[in-house]
Design a protein around this motif. Structure first.
Motif, PDB file in Angstrom:
ATOM      1  N   GLU A  11       0.823  -1.215   0.000  1.00  0.00           N
ATOM      2  CA  GLU A  11       0.000   0.000   0.000  1.00  0.00           C
ATOM      3  C   GLU A  11       0.851   1.257   0.000  1.00  0.00           C
ATOM      4  OE1 GLU A  11      -3.523  -1.864   2.780  1.00  0.00           O
ATOM      5  OE2 GLU A  11      -2.552   0.007   3.402  1.00  0.00           O
ATOM      6  N   GLN A  12       1.890   1.221   0.833  1.00  0.00           N
ATOM      7  CA  GLN A  12       2.732   2.407   0.995  1.00  0.00           C
ATOM      8  C   GLN A  12       3.500   2.762  -0.281  1.00  0.00           C
ATOM      9  OE1 GLN A  12       3.153   4.473   3.937  1.00  0.00           O
ATOM     10  NE2 GLN A  12       1.216   3.451   4.265  1.00  0.00           N
ATOM     11  N   GLU A  14       2.802   1.997  -3.391  1.00  0.00           N
ATOM     12  CA  GLU A  14       2.012   2.199  -4.594  1.00  0.00           C
ATOM     13  C   GLU A  14       2.077   3.621  -5.139  1.00  0.00           C
ATOM     14  OE1 GLU A  14      -2.547   1.138  -5.302  1.00  0.00           O
ATOM     15  OE2 GLU A  14      -1.289  -0.486  -4.554  1.00  0.00           O
ATOM     16  N   LEU A  15       1.990   4.595  -4.251  1.00  0.00           N
ATOM     17  CA  LEU A  15       1.910   5.987  -4.691  1.00  0.00           C
ATOM     18  C   LEU A  15       3.260   6.703  -4.717  1.00  0.00           C
ATOM     19  CD1 LEU A  15      -1.262   6.865  -2.627  1.00  0.00           C
ATOM     20  CD2 LEU A  15      -1.155   6.512  -5.100  1.00  0.00           C
TER      21      LEU A  15
END
Ligand SMILES: [Zn+2]
Length: 154
Positions: A49-50, A52-53
């Motif tokens: 999650e971390q 990804e962006l």
């Protein structure tokens, strides 16, 4: 400053630890400018999650310590002081870029509306024309440049 420990990444003694709860700790090193978290381990959902962006440069610069924690460059963004972020083309060619926040002048405030708040304007903006670059090892100087160690009341 009793929460400063030796950094597992760079070995400096300026790694700030913040205990979120018994199992989770945040690590932010003022020596190397990198951050991690006890949950930030490869193949974990949190990790996926971390990242990804994250910009590509950040992904390239990430690395594991002996404990398996993944460290990544930090991004500092303090609206009244400034920003510091890793900036460059790849892991071999990058610097910390520091940008100072400047007060928004009355005559230009129309350009900086606060989204969702009609008639309200930001009091500070990032002065992107005055970016200053710092070498990787000079992260502390970048923090100093945006005045992070000065108290808010100034
Ligand atoms: Zn460090």
């Amino acid at each position: 400053m009793d929460n400063l420990i030796i950094c597992d990444r760079c070995g400096s003694d300026a790694c700030y630890v913040q205990e979120v709860n018994e199992k989770i700790k945040n690590y932010q090193c003022y020596g190397c400018g990198f951050i991690t978290n006890s949950l930030l381990k490869k193949d974990s959902e949190f990790f996926e999650e971390q990242i990804e962006l994250l910009p590509n440069l950040y992904k390239e610069l990430m690395g594991e310590d002996e404990d398996g924690k993944v460290w990544m460059p930090s991004t500092v963004n303090i609206p009244t002081k400034g920003m510091i972020f890793a900036n460059g083309t790849n892991a071999e060619n990058w610097k910390w870029s520091a940008v100072l926040a400047v007060p928004v002048k009355d005559k230009e405030k129309e350009k900086y509306p606060i989204p969702g708040k009609e008639g309200k304007f930001y009091e500070w903006r990032m002065d992107m024309e005055n970016v200053k670059d710092f070498k990787e090892k000079d992260y502390m100087d970048a923090l100093d440049y945006i005045g992070i160690f000065e108290s808010e009341e100034k």
